[in-house]
Design a protein around this motif. Structure first.
Motif, PDB file in Angstrom:
ATOM      1  N   GLU A 226     -12.303  -4.292  -6.887  1.00  0.00           N
ATOM      2  CA  GLU A 226     -12.715  -3.712  -8.168  1.00  0.00           C
ATOM      3  C   GLU A 226     -14.000  -4.356  -8.664  1.00  0.00           C
ATOM      4  OE1 GLU A 226     -11.319  -3.859 -12.813  1.00  0.00           O
ATOM      5  OE2 GLU A 226      -9.772  -3.974 -11.273  1.00  0.00           O
ATOM      6  N   LYS A 230     -15.984  -1.571  -4.785  1.00  0.00           N
ATOM      7  CA  LYS A 230     -15.679  -0.967  -3.486  1.00  0.00           C
ATOM      8  C   LYS A 230     -14.246  -0.444  -3.468  1.00  0.00           C
ATOM      9  CE  LYS A 230     -18.752  -4.192  -1.007  1.00  0.00           C
ATOM     10  NZ  LYS A 230     -19.735  -3.186  -0.566  1.00  0.00           N
ATOM     11  N   GLN A 231     -14.002   0.531  -2.586  1.00  0.00           N
ATOM     12  CA  GLN A 231     -12.655   1.039  -2.394  1.00  0.00           C
ATOM     13  C   GLN A 231     -11.831   0.014  -1.617  1.00  0.00           C
ATOM     14  OE1 GLN A 231     -11.079   3.892  -3.478  1.00  0.00           O
ATOM     15  NE2 GLN A 231     -12.919   4.105  -4.757  1.00  0.00           N
ATOM     16  N   ARG A 233      -9.660  -1.838   0.971  1.00  0.00           N
ATOM     17  CA  ARG A 233      -9.368  -1.669   2.407  1.00  0.00           C
ATOM     18  C   ARG A 233      -8.631  -2.929   2.860  1.00  0.00           C
ATOM     19  NH1 ARG A 233     -14.064  -1.821   5.473  1.00  0.00           N
ATOM     20  NH2 ARG A 233     -13.038  -0.694   7.183  1.00  0.00           N
TER      21      ARG A 233
END
Length: 312
Positions: A226, A230-231, A233
């Motif tokens: 967060e 970024k997303q 993973r």
């Protein structure tokens, strides 16, 4: 420092370490006279009354140096670097014991020990060494304060660079096996320094965490992604991998110190992958976030933000 508290002459063992350095800064800011014991000459805050590099494994030279500096209070921030049985015995137990005896010899009245919350459930060599010294300290005539912090920010920062570069965050199992209330160096140092002048913290064992809530490894990863924008993973690793490695390496332990040390490292990795750094409730046998005290203002979010800024 509380109003009317007396400035004291304080020796900090391990003054060049991460926590020791922060403790020295906090002591100096509070107006105490500070003597630093270090393993080697290193950059230190200005204002020390003395700094010495005599090793804590030399009790005679240590006793001589202690007579020269005559501290009122001794704060030990030393810890074995590797956690191997040999290193743990030499540092977590023997060096601290030498320091305690030298402090007794000059009439110091308070010994503050930086220990670790994981000694509540000892399975590893360094934990047993820490507990053995805690027992010796409690039996001493010197007043004691034993501080057992939860996870440090530094110990939760090993994956920041990889995530910043687009990599995955590694989890153990589903990432919900353990929880902790991480605390910053600065907040922990403030807590330790407050022990110098707070009579209610004398002859006490004090577990301490940072501002809550308790966080799982997955929640730490989600927070890091967060802050990095970024997303998430993730990649999962089974803690049983470390158990298998330890078993294989242990086969060579009777014949080689190298195998013995590596086996212990694998056991350490498994421990931290499966045990929470929270207060262990004696009644339930379970880790309790509610019973883990909180202290300080620094948050892991702010720490990650600063680290990511530096990584860019």
């Amino acid at each position: 420092m509380k109003d009317g508290a007396q400035h004291k002459r304080i020796l900090v063992a391990g003054a060049s370490g991460t926590i020791g350095h922060a403790v020295c800064e906090a002591l100096l800011a509070d107006g105490h006279e500070v003597i630093g014991q270090v393993r080697y000459h290193a950059p230190l805050p200005t204002g020390f009354s003395a700094v010495f590099t005599i090793g804590l494994n030399d009790p005679d030279e240590l006793a001589t140096q202690m007579k020269c500096v005559q501290p009122d209070v001794v704060i030990s921030c030393i810890a074995s670097r590797s956690g191997s049985p040999k290193d743990a015995e030499a540092v977590d137990f023997r060096a601290n014991l030498n320091l305690l005896k030298a402090a007794e010899g000059v009439g110091a009245n308070h010994f503050i020990l930086l220990s670790a919350i994981c000694v509540q459930k000892p399975r590893l060599a360094f934990q047993h060494a820490k507990i053995a010294f805690e027992r010796a300290l409690k039996a001493s005539e010197i007043d004691h304060t034993i501080v057992r912090p939860t996870a440090f920010f530094k110990s939760l920062s090993g994956q920041v660079e990889r995530v910043a570069k687009g990599g995955k965050f590694f989890l153990f199992g589903d990432g919900e096996l353990t929880r902790c209330k991480p605390i910053s160096d600065r907040d922990l140092a403030t807590f330790i320094v407050d022990c110098v002048t707070d009579p209610e913290r004398r002859n006490a064992v004090l577990p301490i965490g940072g501002p809550g809530p308790a966080m799982s490894l997955r929640e730490q990863g989600e927070l890091l992604f967060e802050v990095a924008g970024k997303q998430p993973r993730f990649h999962s690793i089974s803690p049983r991998l470390f158990t298998g490695i330890a078993k294989v390496l242990s086969l060579g332990a009777p014949f080689s110190g190298w195998f013995a040390e590596k086996a212990e490292y694998a056991r350490i990795a498994h421990y931290y992958a499966t045990e929470s750094m929270l207060v262990l409730d004696a009644e339930t046998g379970e880790y309790s976030a509610e019973k883990t005290p909180e202290f300080g203002e620094d948050t892991l979010r702010d720490h990650y933000r600063e680290m990511l800024k530096a990584a860019r």
